[in-house]
Design an enzyme around this catalytic site. Structure first.
Site, PDB file in Angstrom:
ATOM      1  CG  ASP A 178      -2.081   0.766   0.747  1.00 31.61           C
ATOM      2  OD1 ASP A 178      -2.311   1.633  -0.038  1.00 31.61           O
ATOM      3  OD2 ASP A 178      -3.257   0.575   1.494  1.00 31.61           O
ATOM      4  CG  PHE A 179       0.355   6.131  -0.879  1.00 29.61           C
ATOM      5  CD1 PHE A 179      -0.287   6.664  -1.944  1.00 29.61           C
ATOM      6  CD2 PHE A 179       1.169   6.847  -0.178  1.00 29.61           C
ATOM      7  CE1 PHE A 179       0.106   7.791  -2.529  1.00 29.61           C
ATOM      8  CE2 PHE A 179       1.531   8.137  -0.698  1.00 29.61           C
ATOM      9  CZ  PHE A 179       0.693   8.657  -1.910  1.00 29.61           C
TER      10      PHE A 179
END
Ligand code: BGC
Length: 741
Positions: A284-285
């Site tokens: 994820d980011f």
């Protein structure tokens, strides 16, 4: 930097590389040839994913994306869309980099790209898998025309905590239903052939356990038993894998102390070895760098090593792989073979998408010009919105007559276009959204519509409320459109108080005091605690965030052009203190009765029951259901048991009944949920008529995580087969389960 700790990963990494290489990879000659030609830097470049110029979904964005691309430092971009723009990006990658490898182009398309469908939680309320699959087919068709080839959905986090803003993105609280939705969405996005220019790579997220986030806070830890993890949270991801999903995104949260992005046991073990997943895994980011904040890595280099070792192929926006993997390979902490394994997966995904043969197939300005918000796409969005609406209360107010001459449409969300679309609304255009006000206007054009906002979602002055009351006083009926702003749901939108925000309850009370026939339309991305509203308002419709055509769908329901078909995919608590409250809770030694009894499992200040149970939803008519019958009194492995219920329409109009089936396993030595949703059937029934609804139960519906750690059916024992319109009122039958004999 802790190279000695990094070096200790060496043995595990070599093993990992050989295990993955010896797996059932159908190696592509093109991919192998490319890997043979690539420098280490070019390989690591493929593992790097940067946010492009358009939207930002995390705390920071990259500037010189094109420069990085030209230097071969990027394998994919996200937050980019638009046929011309993405065509140009692909052209740079294909014609201006040494090996001409096309890009993965990702975007969050949760409930539509340009034509916005109801939010995923609302779609789950439709209990219509074909419509859910079609919604994602349309989303993929539109997004792909704008050059997107990779969608960060479906979001499959099962959650029982409506404080968590991200509940809006997912399928709700049922693992069984969430697993079916998972497969439908993957089919919709990936289509019949991934290489078709209107198909995209689906990316199931967030793997795993994000829905159990503590306190409903984003990015916090989870405390889950292995059993709850495997039984409740993992099955939708397994269903996505079985449906052929090609990408998984790791979760931010820890499970048993291990963050998703460094969870080797989960990614390399469960996902790849146990389930046979052959696709790519993306962080994820910025999650790799956050391993340092979690305290599991000493520095970014160690974080990169842990993530790669865990099986993560792509670093989203963190720049940890691009910065640290070259050093780690050169020092010997990571064998180059491990990098090759990740590159192989990424290039294989690109090949499966058809990007090498047709890099510009999706970035098609001509297709983009015609495909966006097509009339048939809007019709599908409207049909889905109509199916997702849940009638929560109706004391003879609805449906409204279309002969009404003066209608007051009051509330801060009555004309709120962006809020009608909801959070994560892709590239949806708020100007195209039909609000509830505009939907009513379209439906009854001859009626006079009177409108007042009554303030904003978060604040109403006494003059705002007084003006709304004056407006409502002039009308024959009042529609109150209340709820949350769309920014109050979704990522980084957790709430600790789930009452109607601001002064909306005061607004509702002041308007209700007029005594006019009044219906409340709610727009929100989560169960709200609306017990007061339930007690005081004569009619309530849950509209979620209904999307581009949502207001027209709501209007058609209010005026009885359609029937209420939606049923709640999640329990509505009476107050925040009841959370978590959900249909498949474990039994207790001291069950709470109807009335509060001392020393039973309840609260002193609130009943043990929720405000609205899972599956709840009223119709225009009334139904009665018989107790369940089964076609065989004893069930054995491989059997399909048919459960039948007779449903009679005891009301005055035709209507659709939905019967839900719940199972409770007994004699299991491990306490099993009091009822676990495992199927449903529905039928349209004429007044006075009786229809038999039949729901199949397979032996796999009984599988659970047994005490020896295996997943399978229980030992011999009994099953309570329970049926009813929702989880709150069921009738049951005891069935004998015998694995042998
Ligand atoms: C979210 C993901 C999303 C990603 C890219 C993250 O912050 O958790 O769900 O796909 O951003 O936008």
């Amino acid at each position: 930097m802790t190279f000695s700790r990094c070096l200790s990963g060496l043995a595990a990494l070599s093993l990992l590389a050989s295990v993955s290489l010896s797996g059932a990879w159908a190696q592509s000659p093109r991919v192998e040839k490319l890997i043979g030609q690539m420098t280490l830097e070019e390989k690591i470049g493929q593992l790097n994913l940067l946010s492009g110029h358009h939207a930002v979904t995390g705390p920071y964005a990259t500037q010189d994306v094109e420069q990085a691309l030209l230097k071969g430092e990027v394998g994919g971009l996200f937050n980019v869309y638009g046929a011309e723009y993405t065509r140009n990006l692909q052209r740079l990658a294909v014609t201006k980099t040494r090996l001409g490898i096309p890009l993965l182009l990702g975007y969050d398309v949760l409930h539509g790209y340009r034509t916005i469908f109801p939010v995923p939680l609302g779609q789950a309320a439709s209990f219509d898998l074909a419509a859910i699959e079609q919604a994602d087919r349309i989303a993929a068709r539109e997004a792909s025309a704008a050059g997107v080839n990779w969608i960060y959905a479906p979001m499959l986090d099962i959650t029982r905590d409506p404080r968590w803003g991200r509940i809006v993105e997912g399928p709700g609280e049922s693992t069984w239903w969430g697993s079916r939705i998972a497969a439908a969405r993957v089919r919709g996005m990936q289509g019949l052939s991934l290489s078709s220019p209107d198909s995209v790579l689906a990316c199931a997220k967030h793997f795993a356990g994000n829905g159990a986030t503590e306190g409903g806070r984003d990015y916090s830890g989870t405390e889950l038993s292995e059993r709850a993890f495997r039984e409740v949270h993992l099955p939708p991801f397994k269903a996505a894998v079985d449906a052929g999903v090609k990408c998984m995104m790791t979760a931010f949260n820890t499970v048993d102390g291990v963050p998703g992005v460094s969870n080797e046991k989960l990614i390399e073990g469960t996902l790849r070895k146990e389930w046979g997943f052959k696709g790519i895994v993306v962080s994820d980011f910025g999650a790799i760098g956050e391993l340092v904040n979690h305290g599991v890595a000493d520095d970014p280099a160690e974080a990169a090593l842990l993530a790669l070792r865990a099986g993560v192929d792509i670093d989203m926006q963190g720049k940890n792989f691009i910065t640290d993997l070259p050093k780690l390979v050169k020092s010997g902490a990571i064998p180059e073979k491990a990098i090759d394994t990740a590159v192989r997966r990424i290039l294989t995904a690109k090949e499966e998408l058809g990007l090498f043969d047709n890099p510009y197939g999706r970035s098609d300005p001509a297709r983009e010009a015609v495909v966006m918000a097509l009339p048939e796409h809007r019709a599908a969005a409207q049909a889905m919105a109509e199916k997702s609406l849940v009638l929560l209360k109706n004391d003879n107010v609805l449906p409204l007559s279309n002969k009404l001459q003066r209608i007051a449409v009051i509330g801060p969300l009555a004309q709120a276009k962006a809020d009608t679309l909801g959070p994560w609304a892709g590239h949806g255009d708020p100007d195209e959204a039909v609000t509830v006000h505009d939907g009513i206007k379209r439906l009854v054009p001859l009626a006079e519509l009177l409108h007042a906002t009554g303030g904003t979602v978060t604040r109403s002055s006494s003059e705002d409320i007084a003006a709304a009351v004056r407006t409502a006083a002039k009308a024959e009926v009042v529609i109150l459109v209340l709820g949350e702003k769309s920014t109050m749901s979704g990522e980084a939108a957790s709430r600790s108080n789930l009452n109607l925000p601001g002064d909306q309850m005061a607004l509702a009370r002041a308007v209700l005091a007029l005594g006019k026939p009044t219906a409340v339309v709610l727009m929100n991305g989560r169960p709200l605690t609306i017990e007061d509203l339930h007690n005081e308002a004569p009619a309530i419709v849950e509209a979620w965030y209904p999307g581009t055509m949502g207001g027209l769908a709501v209007a058609r329901l209010l005026f009885g052009e359609i029937e209420p078909l939606g049923r709640l995919p999640v329990t509505f608590p009476r107050n925040v203190g009841q959370i978590p409250i959900y249909h498949d809770q474990l039994p207790t030694g001291r069950p709470a009765g109807e009335k509060s009894q001392p020393y039973t499992s309840t609260w002193l200040d609130v009943p043990a029951t929720p405000l609205y149970p899972f599956g709840y939803g009223l119709t225009w008519t009334k139904f009665e259901a018989s107790a369940p019958r089964v076609d065989k009194p004893v069930v054995r492995p491989g059997d399909v048991m048919l459960v039948s219920v007779d449903v009679t329409n005891t009301g005055k109009v035709q209507g659709t009944a939905q019967i839900m089936l719940f199972l409770r396993q007994k004699s299991t030595r491990i306490s099993r949920p009091v009822r676990d949703f495992k199927g449903f059937a529905r039928a349209s029934i004429a007044p006075g008529k009786t229809v038999t609804l039949t729901i199949p139960v397979r032996d796999t519906d009984l599988f659970f995580a047994r005490s020896d750690g295996t997943f399978g059916p229980p030992e011999a024992g009994f099953i309570d087969v329970q049926t009813g319109f929702d989880a709150g009122a069921t009738k049951s039958l005891k069935v004998d389960w015998r694995p042998k004999g």
